[in-house]
Design an enzyme around this catalytic site. Structure first.
Site, mmCIF file in Angstrom:
data_model
loop_
_atom_site.group_PDB
_atom_site.id
_atom_site.type_symbol
_atom_site.label_atom_id
_atom_site.label_comp_id
_atom_site.label_asym_id
_atom_site.label_seq_id
_atom_site.Cartn_x
_atom_site.Cartn_y
_atom_site.Cartn_z
ATOM 1 N N HIS A 14 105.724 -14.591 -11.350
ATOM 2 C CA HIS A 14 104.737 -14.466 -12.446
ATOM 3 C C HIS A 14 103.634 -15.494 -12.207
ATOM 4 C CE1 HIS A 14 103.748 -13.793 -16.890
ATOM 5 N NE2 HIS A 14 102.837 -14.639 -16.443
ATOM 6 N N HIS A 16 99.178 -16.292 -12.375
ATOM 7 C CA HIS A 16 97.788 -15.948 -12.685
ATOM 8 C C HIS A 16 96.883 -16.544 -11.619
ATOM 9 C CE1 HIS A 16 98.699 -14.529 -16.792
ATOM 10 N NE2 HIS A 16 99.676 -15.418 -16.713
ATOM 11 N N LYS A 100 102.788 -4.349 -16.166
ATOM 12 C CA LYS A 100 102.888 -5.452 -17.116
ATOM 13 C C LYS A 100 102.564 -4.993 -18.528
ATOM 14 C CE LYS A 100 103.024 -9.557 -18.888
ATOM 15 N NZ LYS A 100 102.932 -10.913 -18.434
ATOM 16 N N HIS A 137 105.705 -9.377 -21.600
ATOM 17 C CA HIS A 137 105.424 -10.591 -22.377
ATOM 18 C C HIS A 137 106.107 -10.367 -23.723
ATOM 19 C CE1 HIS A 137 102.836 -14.113 -23.607
ATOM 20 N NE2 HIS A 137 103.342 -13.696 -24.757
ATOM 21 N N HIS A 175 108.922 -15.281 -18.614
ATOM 22 C CA HIS A 175 108.790 -16.637 -19.163
ATOM 23 C C HIS A 175 109.553 -16.819 -20.469
ATOM 24 C CE1 HIS A 175 105.654 -14.507 -21.294
ATOM 25 N NE2 HIS A 175 104.787 -14.578 -20.312
ATOM 26 N N ASP A 248 104.265 -18.742 -14.141
ATOM 27 C CA ASP A 248 103.203 -18.532 -15.147
ATOM 28 C C ASP A 248 102.114 -19.593 -14.975
ATOM 29 O OD1 ASP A 248 101.810 -17.272 -17.128
ATOM 30 O OD2 ASP A 248 103.115 -17.906 -18.766
HETATM 31 O O1 DOR Z 1 100.037 -19.556 -21.474
HETATM 32 C C1 DOR Z 1 99.728 -18.463 -21.065
HETATM 33 N N1 DOR Z 1 98.618 -18.274 -20.319
HETATM 34 N N2 DOR Z 1 100.492 -17.420 -21.368
HETATM 35 C C2 DOR Z 1 100.141 -16.168 -21.070
HETATM 36 O O2 DOR Z 1 100.867 -15.277 -21.409
HETATM 37 C C3 DOR Z 1 98.845 -15.884 -20.417
HETATM 38 C C4 DOR Z 1 98.358 -17.031 -19.678
HETATM 39 C C5 DOR Z 1 96.915 -16.921 -19.254
HETATM 40 O O3 DOR Z 1 96.510 -15.879 -18.770
HETATM 41 O O4 DOR Z 1 96.213 -17.927 -19.364
HETATM 42 ZN ZN ZN Z 2 101.430 -15.338 -17.769
#
Ligand code: DOR
Ligand code: ZN
Length: 349
Positions: A14, A16, A100, A137, A175, A248
């Site tokens: 997971h 970003h 997702k 999520h 998460h 995450d």
């Molecule tokens: O803390 C988070 N940041 N949780 C999420 O689900 C998304 C993520 C984000 O994209 O910044």
């Molecule tokens: Zn995330």
């Protein structure tokens, strides 16, 4: 005492990466240690169709440091208009690894997410029939539900009914942050696994709120009480094949975090493996680290294990990680675990 370990190269289930300057800035931090990562699709606009996904994958590949063997595992952002045939074709081609599900309004860029599971049931049925995993999520978004209860209420009111309706669907509860989620996953009979972040193994809600508000520890799902952190530690270090790492790691420019209304997300990619070695070492579970970071996730997704290796060495002088990285004109603060890290991490050639 173990002072040196060689483990299979890990995967991040997971992650970003964002886009543009941010992508270019953060991708090397993950590619340094990880062989593969499940890439979150919550860009603006979201990555919904196979065409969007192919283009995003190309941008990621173009941003990779030369010689990197890193593979992005792409996901589709599920909307109430998603086209099951498009997703199934992308899955068959190997372009899309998973779908997702963001409940609409649950987190960053989730406005196009799902309001009603019934509306996406036809897509989920196709996914179940072809073995395409669903990453969730797991938080309800109703304003009347306390933010610290949103995961537990999601399990009771959304996840459990969904799994009863569609037991063949392969689900990753992403998460997880509560003892309730760990208990639910541990009791499940199959087709359910959970990812756990590094930061939820290290911080509880006091870290965010006691003695001053610390925006760099704010993420979603928000960190809970200490008893929940301890339950997550137990699950992660247990060796149970249903638990695996999903960092995450979620970079935001500092100016967007340090606001009257700051963004959710913690940037952990640079020091995650060193933090995890610290956590597993503290819990006398270094022998389970490889299962959590490099084996369980791949097995659940039905993907081959990595061939590369990572070397972890205990060092006397604490490891040094940058406090922040630069992304274009912005800075992004790196997760501060609040302890000295003594595990040096390097890939083996
Ligand atoms: O803390 C988070 N940041 N949780 C999420 O689900 C998304 C993520 C984000 O994209 O910044
Ligand atoms: Zn995330």
């Amino acid at each position: 005492m173990t002072d040196e370990m060689i483990i299979r190269q890990p995967d991040d289930w997971h992650l970003h990466l964002r886009d543009g300057d941010m992508l270019a800035a953060v991708l090397p931090d993950t590619a340094r240690h990880f062989a593969r990562a499940i890439i979150m699709p919550n860009l603006v606009p979201p990555v919904v169709t196979a065409l969007d996904i192919a283009a995003y994958r190309d941008r990621i590949m173009a941003a990779l440091p030369r010689g990197s063997g890193f593979t992005p595992l792409m996901t589709a952002y599920l909307t109430e208009d998603s086209d099951a045939d498009d997703l199934a074709a992308g899955f068959a081609d190997g372009l899309i690894t998973a779908v997702k599900l963001y409940p609409a309004g649950a987190t960053t860029n989730s406005a196009s997410g799902v309001r009603s599971i019934a509306r996406v049931m036809p897509v989920l049925e196709v996914m179940a029939s072809i073995g395409m995993p669903l990453c969730i999520h797991g938080e309800v978004t109703s304003p009347e539900v306390d933010i610290f209860d949103r995961e537990k209420v999601f399990i009771e009111t959304v996840l459990d009914p969904l799994r009863r309706d569609l037991p063949e669907l392969k689900v990753i509860m992403e998460h997880i942050t509560t003892a309730d989620a760990a208990a639910y996953v541990s009791a499940a009979s199959g087709n359910l696994a959970a990812s756990i972040t590094t930061h939820h193994l290290m911080i509880n809600r006091n870290h965010i709120l006691a003695g001053g508000i610390r925006p760099h520890f704010y993420c979603l799902p928000v960190a809970k009480r200490e008893e929940h952190r301890l339950a997550l530690r137990k699950a992660a270090t247990s060796g149970d094949s249903r638990y695996f790492l999903g960092t995450d790691s979620a970079p935001h420019p500092d100016h967007a975090k340090l606001q009257a209304c700051g963004c959710a997300g913690i940037y952990t990619a640079p020091n995650t493996m060193s933090c995890l070695a610290h956590v597993f070492d503290e819990d006398n579970a270094l022998d389970q680290l490889e299962a959590f970071t490099s084996v369980n996730g791949a097995n659940f997704y039905g993907l081959p294990l990595n061939k590369g290796q990572l070397k972890l060495t205990r060092i006397q002088t604490p490891c040094r990680y940058l406090e922040a990285i630069t992304a274009g004109q912005e800075t992004v603060t790196v997760f501060d675990p609040g302890v000295d890290l003594h595990w040096h991490v390097e890939p083996l050639e």
